[in-house]
Design a protein around this motif. Structure first.
Motif, PDB file in Angstrom:
ATOM      1  N   ASP A 179      -0.461  -4.417   2.617  1.00 65.31           N
ATOM      2  CA  ASP A 179       0.269  -4.055   3.830  1.00 65.31           C
ATOM      3  C   ASP A 179       1.643  -3.492   3.486  1.00 65.31           C
ATOM      4  OD1 ASP A 179      -1.809  -4.855   5.429  1.00 65.31           O
ATOM      5  OD2 ASP A 179      -1.007  -6.862   5.804  1.00 65.31           O
ATOM      6  N   GLY A 180       2.311  -4.108   2.509  1.00 66.56           N
ATOM      7  CA  GLY A 180       3.612  -3.607   2.085  1.00 66.56           C
ATOM      8  C   GLY A 180       3.520  -2.214   1.483  1.00 66.56           C
ATOM      9  N   LEU A 181       2.458  -1.963   0.726  1.00 66.76           N
ATOM     10  CA  LEU A 181       2.259  -0.628   0.157  1.00 66.76           C
ATOM     11  C   LEU A 181       2.025   0.407   1.259  1.00 66.76           C
ATOM     12  CD1 LEU A 181      -0.032  -1.450  -2.901  1.00 66.76           C
ATOM     13  CD2 LEU A 181       2.365  -0.740  -2.968  1.00 66.76           C
ATOM     14  N   ARG A 182       1.280   0.023   2.293  1.00 71.04           N
ATOM     15  CA  ARG A 182       1.056   0.962   3.396  1.00 71.04           C
ATOM     16  C   ARG A 182       2.379   1.340   4.058  1.00 71.04           C
ATOM     17  NH1 ARG A 182      -4.405   1.319   4.218  1.00 71.04           N
ATOM     18  NH2 ARG A 182      -5.654  -0.573   3.897  1.00 71.04           N
ATOM     19  N   ARG A 183       3.239   0.351   4.283  1.00 69.82           N
ATOM     20  CA  ARG A 183       4.532   0.647   4.898  1.00 69.82           C
ATOM     21  C   ARG A 183       5.360   1.558   4.003  1.00 69.82           C
ATOM     22  NH1 ARG A 183       4.300  -4.905   6.191  1.00 69.82           N
ATOM     23  NH2 ARG A 183       5.753  -5.408   4.494  1.00 69.82           N
ATOM     24  N   ALA A 184       5.392   1.241   2.713  1.00 75.65           N
ATOM     25  CA  ALA A 184       6.177   2.056   1.784  1.00 75.65           C
ATOM     26  C   ALA A 184       5.634   3.483   1.716  1.00 75.65           C
ATOM     27  CB  ALA A 184       6.163   1.417   0.393  1.00 75.65           C
ATOM     28  N   TRP A 185       4.303   3.657   1.744  1.00 74.11           N
ATOM     29  CA  TRP A 185       3.721   4.993   1.658  1.00 74.11           C
ATOM     30  C   TRP A 185       3.999   5.790   2.927  1.00 74.11           C
ATOM     31  CZ3 TRP A 185       2.688   8.554  -1.456  1.00 74.11           C
ATOM     32  CH2 TRP A 185       1.792   9.595  -1.159  1.00 74.11           C
ATOM     33  N   ARG A 186       3.957   5.131   4.088  1.00 72.73           N
ATOM     34  CA  ARG A 186       4.273   5.848   5.324  1.00 72.73           C
ATOM     35  C   ARG A 186       5.694   6.401   5.283  1.00 72.73           C
ATOM     36  NH1 ARG A 186       1.107   1.812   8.062  1.00 72.73           N
ATOM     37  NH2 ARG A 186       2.964   0.529   8.361  1.00 72.73           N
ATOM     38  N   GLU A 187       6.600   5.657   4.666  1.00 76.14           N
ATOM     39  CA  GLU A 187       7.996   6.087   4.607  1.00 76.14           C
ATOM     40  C   GLU A 187       8.231   7.171   3.550  1.00 76.14           C
ATOM     41  OE1 GLU A 187      10.112   2.521   3.835  1.00 76.14           O
ATOM     42  OE2 GLU A 187       9.729   1.645   5.820  1.00 76.14           O
ATOM     43  N   ARG A 188       7.431   7.190   2.490  1.00 79.57           N
ATOM     44  CA  ARG A 188       7.743   8.042   1.355  1.00 79.57           C
ATOM     45  C   ARG A 188       6.686   9.082   1.024  1.00 79.57           C
ATOM     46  NH1 ARG A 188       9.574   4.470  -3.587  1.00 79.57           N
ATOM     47  NH2 ARG A 188       9.571   6.582  -4.435  1.00 79.57           N
ATOM     48  N   ASP A 191       5.681  15.619   2.441  1.00 79.57           N
ATOM     49  CA  ASP A 191       5.317  16.434   3.606  1.00 79.57           C
ATOM     50  C   ASP A 191       4.142  17.327   3.247  1.00 79.57           C
ATOM     51  OD1 ASP A 191       5.178  17.833   5.923  1.00 79.57           O
ATOM     52  OD2 ASP A 191       7.029  18.982   5.637  1.00 79.57           O
ATOM     53  N   THR A 192       3.026  17.178   3.968  1.00 83.01           N
ATOM     54  CA  THR A 192       1.843  18.015   3.752  1.00 83.01           C
ATOM     55  C   THR A 192       1.427  18.703   5.049  1.00 83.01           C
ATOM     56  OG1 THR A 192       0.487  16.012   4.037  1.00 83.01           O
ATOM     57  CG2 THR A 192       0.956  16.720   1.774  1.00 83.01           C
ATOM     58  N   GLU A 196      -2.737  14.740   6.757  1.00 85.76           N
ATOM     59  CA  GLU A 196      -2.248  13.395   6.501  1.00 85.76           C
ATOM     60  C   GLU A 196      -2.985  12.773   5.319  1.00 85.76           C
ATOM     61  OE1 GLU A 196      -0.667  11.187  10.323  1.00 85.76           O
ATOM     62  OE2 GLU A 196      -2.748  11.835  10.602  1.00 85.76           O
ATOM     63  N   VAL A 197      -2.242  12.088   4.481  1.00 88.56           N
ATOM     64  CA  VAL A 197      -2.832  11.364   3.363  1.00 88.56           C
ATOM     65  C   VAL A 197      -2.519   9.882   3.522  1.00 88.56           C
ATOM     66  CG1 VAL A 197      -2.919  11.050   0.864  1.00 88.56           C
ATOM     67  CG2 VAL A 197      -2.606  13.338   1.818  1.00 88.56           C
ATOM     68  N   GLY A 198      -3.542   9.071   3.676  1.00 91.40           N
ATOM     69  CA  GLY A 198      -3.396   7.616   3.694  1.00 91.40           C
ATOM     70  C   GLY A 198      -4.222   7.033   2.566  1.00 91.40           C
ATOM     71  N   PHE A 199      -4.568   5.777   2.689  1.00 89.30           N
ATOM     72  CA  PHE A 199      -5.456   5.215   1.678  1.00 89.30           C
ATOM     73  C   PHE A 199      -6.280   4.079   2.249  1.00 89.30           C
ATOM     74  CE2 PHE A 199      -1.538   2.736   0.958  1.00 89.30           C
ATOM     75  CZ  PHE A 199      -2.017   1.437   0.890  1.00 89.30           C
ATOM     76  N   SER A 200      -7.474   3.901   1.679  1.00 95.41           N
ATOM     77  CA  SER A 200      -8.327   2.752   1.974  1.00 95.41           C
ATOM     78  C   SER A 200      -8.247   1.797   0.793  1.00 95.41           C
ATOM     79  CB  SER A 200      -9.775   3.188   2.193  1.00 95.41           C
ATOM     80  OG  SER A 200      -9.880   4.087   3.280  1.00 95.41           O
ATOM     81  N   ALA A 201      -8.357   0.510   1.062  1.00 95.60           N
ATOM     82  CA  ALA A 201      -8.216  -0.488  -0.004  1.00 95.60           C
ATOM     83  C   ALA A 201      -9.210  -1.618   0.190  1.00 95.60           C
ATOM     84  CB  ALA A 201      -6.793  -1.054  -0.035  1.00 95.60           C
ATOM     85  N   GLY A 202      -9.739  -2.101  -0.921  1.00 97.38           N
ATOM     86  CA  GLY A 202     -10.592  -3.284  -0.926  1.00 97.38           C
ATOM     87  C   GLY A 202     -10.005  -4.316  -1.862  1.00 97.38           C
ATOM     88  N   VAL A 203     -10.052  -5.586  -1.479  1.00 94.82           N
ATOM     89  CA  VAL A 203      -9.441  -6.665  -2.257  1.00 94.82           C
ATOM     90  C   VAL A 203     -10.510  -7.664  -2.670  1.00 94.82           C
ATOM     91  CG1 VAL A 203      -7.736  -8.529  -2.277  1.00 94.82           C
ATOM     92  CG2 VAL A 203      -7.247  -6.408  -1.038  1.00 94.82           C
TER      93      VAL A 203
END
Length: 452
Positions: A179-188, A191-192, A196-203
Motif C-alpha cells: 500500500d505504501g508503494l502504491r502511494r509513493a508511485w502515484r506521487e512519483r 508523466d505519460t 496510466e501505469v500502475g501495478f498489480s501485486a501478489g503477496v
C-alpha cells in the motif's frame, strides 16, 4: 534523524517496555530500560527488540539506522552477504538487484515475497517509445529502493516484473508495504500523457524450503489481482488497459452528487462509504454489507460493531477471526478474502472499539478502495457519525420497537439513507463518479449492475 508518526515512513521504533507489544513490526525495535523487572520480558516479546539505556539511546538509534540504510551492500542487507557483490548484482537501469542475487541469498524464514507486474507499461513502450518505457522502469526502481527498508531486497525479475523479499515481515505487514508503494508511485510516476501505469501485486509467505515455490505463489496471486482489476475496469468504463476512461456511453450524463438521494435510491461517490445497520436483527446488516462488498471487486469491508457478522457472511471461518480482529493491536487485520479486503471483528471477544473509532479507520482507508462498506450491526449510533458524503442502508424487520427506533433515527439523520426490508434485493450500479444504490423494484430492473 527525523521523528515520524506513520510506521510506513519509519526506519526504527523506540518505545518504553509497556508499549513493546504495540510497536509496529518490520523494523528494529529499541526498548528503553525503565529499571523494572519487566524490562527483559518486554524485550523478549519481540525477536527484533533490543534493550537500551536512555543514556545510550542516541547511539543505538544511529547504529540501527546505519544497518537499515538502503543501497549499502555491506551494511547489513540480508541476502547479499559477500562484500563487493552488491553492485555486480544490480540492474543498471532500475538500481534493483538482478535474479542472480538468488544464488547468494542467505535468508532465514519467515520472509514475505511480493511479485509485482506493471500495468499499462507495454502500451507506454509501444506508443511513446523505449526511452519512455525505460524512464518508467527507472522511476519505479527508484521508488522501490527509496521506500523499502535496508533488509528488504528489491529484484528486477525481468522486463516490467519485480520481486520483493521482505525478511521478518508477515503477510498483513507486507500488504501495508505494498500500500505504501502504491502511494509513493502515484506521487512519483513520470508523466505519460493519457497513458496510466500502475501495478498489480501478489503477496506470499516463505517459511522454508525452495524459495522459488513462494515466488510462484506470489506470481499466481498477482495475476489473480490483475484479472480482478481488469474485470472491474471493463465493467466500469469499457476502456482498454492503461488508458484513461472516457465518459460511459451507456449512461452518458449520469454522475453522482455525493450525499444526494436519487430516484429509487441514493448516490455514493467513488472512494465513498456505505454504512449498514439493522437494529432488529444485527446479523441481517452483516449479510447486506457482505453482499454489497461482493458486488464491487477490490472493495473494503469494515466490521464496526462488536456484533458485526459481515466477515462470517462473506465466508470467513470463525477460527479465522481470532487473530484478525482489527480491534486488537498487533492482529493480522486487514485480510484479503474473496476479492474483498476485510477488517473483521471476532464477535466472541465482546470487546469495545479501539481508542481509534471506526470512522477514523474509514477516513484513513477510503482513498485506497473504490468503495468501503461498513457493517454497523444493530448500532444506528455508528451510522450517525458517518462522513457527510456516505450513504446509509437501514434494514427494517417489522418489529414494533426496532422500527420505532429506525423512524426516530431517520427523522434526525436520514438525509442519504436507503430504507429496505431485511432480505430485500439491493443493487449497486457504477456510474460517473461513483455508484447508485437501489433496492426493491429499482434493483430488480438492474439485476446485472455495472461494477466499478
Amino acid at each position: 534523524i527525523k521523528i515520524v508518526s506513520d510506521p510506513l515512513d519509519a526506519k526504527v521504533c523506540v518505545c518504553d517496555p509497556a508499549r513493546a507489544m504495540l510497536a509496529p513490526r518490520g523494523m528494529p525495535l529499541l526498548v528503553v530500560r525503565s529499571g523494572s523487572v519487566s524490562d527483559l520480558a518486554a524485550a523478549m516479546s519481540r525477536p527484533d527488540a533490543s534493550l537500551v539505556d536512555r543514556a545510550g539511546l542516541a547511539e543505538a538509534v544511529r547504529r540501527a539506522l546505519a544497518e537499515e540504510m538502503p543501497g549499502n551492500p555491506e551494511g547489513g542487507r540480508i541476502g547479499i552477504p559477500a562484500p563487493g557483490l552488491g553492485e555486480v548484482l544490480r540492474d543498471p537501469l532500475t538500481g534493483c538487484y538482478t535474479r542472480r542475487c538468488l544464488e547468494v541469498l542467505d535468508l532465514d524464514p519467515p520472509c514475505a515475497v511480493v511479485f509485482i507486474d506493471l500495468d499499462g507499461f507495454k502500451e507506454v513502450n509501444d506508443t511513446l517509445g523505449h526511452d519512455a518505457g525505460d524512464g518508467v522502469l527507472a522511476a519505479f526502481g527508484a521508488v522501490l529502493r527509496e521506500s523499502l527498508k535496508g533488509k528488504d531486497v528489491p529484484i528486477r525479475w525481468g522486463g516490467d516484473e519485480f520481486v520483493l523479499l521482505l525478511p521478518g515481515t508477515a503477510g498483513a505487514d507486507a500488504e501495508r508495504v505494498v500500500d505504501g508503494l502504491r502511494r509513493a508511485w502515484r506521487e512519483r510516476a513520470p508523466d505519460t500523457g493519457d497513458l496510466e501505469v500502475g501495478f498489480s501485486a501478489g503477496v506470499a509467505e516463505w517459511r522454508g524450503g525452495p524459495l522459488e515455490a513462494a515466488v510462484k505463489e506470489a506470481d499466481r496471486l498477482m495475476y489473480a489481482e490483475k484479472r480482478t482489476r481488469k474485470e472491474r475496469e471493463a465493467a466500469r468504463t469499457g476502456a482498454p488497459e492503461g488508458r484513461r476512461a472516457p465518459r460511459r456511453e451507456g449512461r452518458p450524463n449520469v454522475y453522482v452528487l455525493p450525499g444526494r438521494k436519487v430516484e429509487g435510491g441514493v448516490a455514493v461517490p467513488e472512494h465513498g462509504a456505505i454504512y449498514v445497520a439493522c437494529p432488529g436483527e444485527p446479523p441481517a446488516a452483516g449479510r447486506i454489507a457482505a453482499a454489497l462488498a461482493r458486488q464491487v471487486p477490490g472493495s473494503a469491508l469494515v466490521c464496526a460493531s462488536g456484533t458485526s457478522t459481515a466477515a462470517l457472511a462473506l465466508g470467513m471461518r470463525p477460527e479465522d477471526l481470532v487473530l484478525s480482529d482489527w480491534r486488537v493491536p498487533g492482529s493480522d487485520a486487514p485480510v484479503s478474502f474473496g476479492g474483498v479486503v476485510v477488517w473483521p471483528v471476532d464477535p466472541g471477544k465482546f470487546l469495545g472499539a479501539r481508542d481509534v473509532p471506526p470512522h477514523a479507520l474509514v477516513s484513513q482507508i477510503r482513498h485506497r478502495f473504490p468503495l468501503v462498506v461498513v457493517d454497523c450491526g444493530g448500532d444506528l449510533s455508528l451510522c450517525a457519525g458517518a462522513p457527510r458524503d456516505a450513504a446509509v442502508v437501514v434494514a427494517r424487520t417489522g418489529g414494533e420497537a426496532s422500527d420505532w427506533v429506525v423512524e426516530r433515527w431517520l427523522r434526525d439523520y436520514g438525509g442519504n439513507a436507503l430504507v429496505v426490508r431485511a432480505g430485500e434485493e439491493i443493487a449497486l450500479e457504477g456510474v460517473g463518479g461513483g455508484f447508485l444504490l437501489r433496492a426493491g423494484e429499482a434493483a430488480a430492473r438492474d439485476r446485472h449492475p455495472r461494477k466499478l
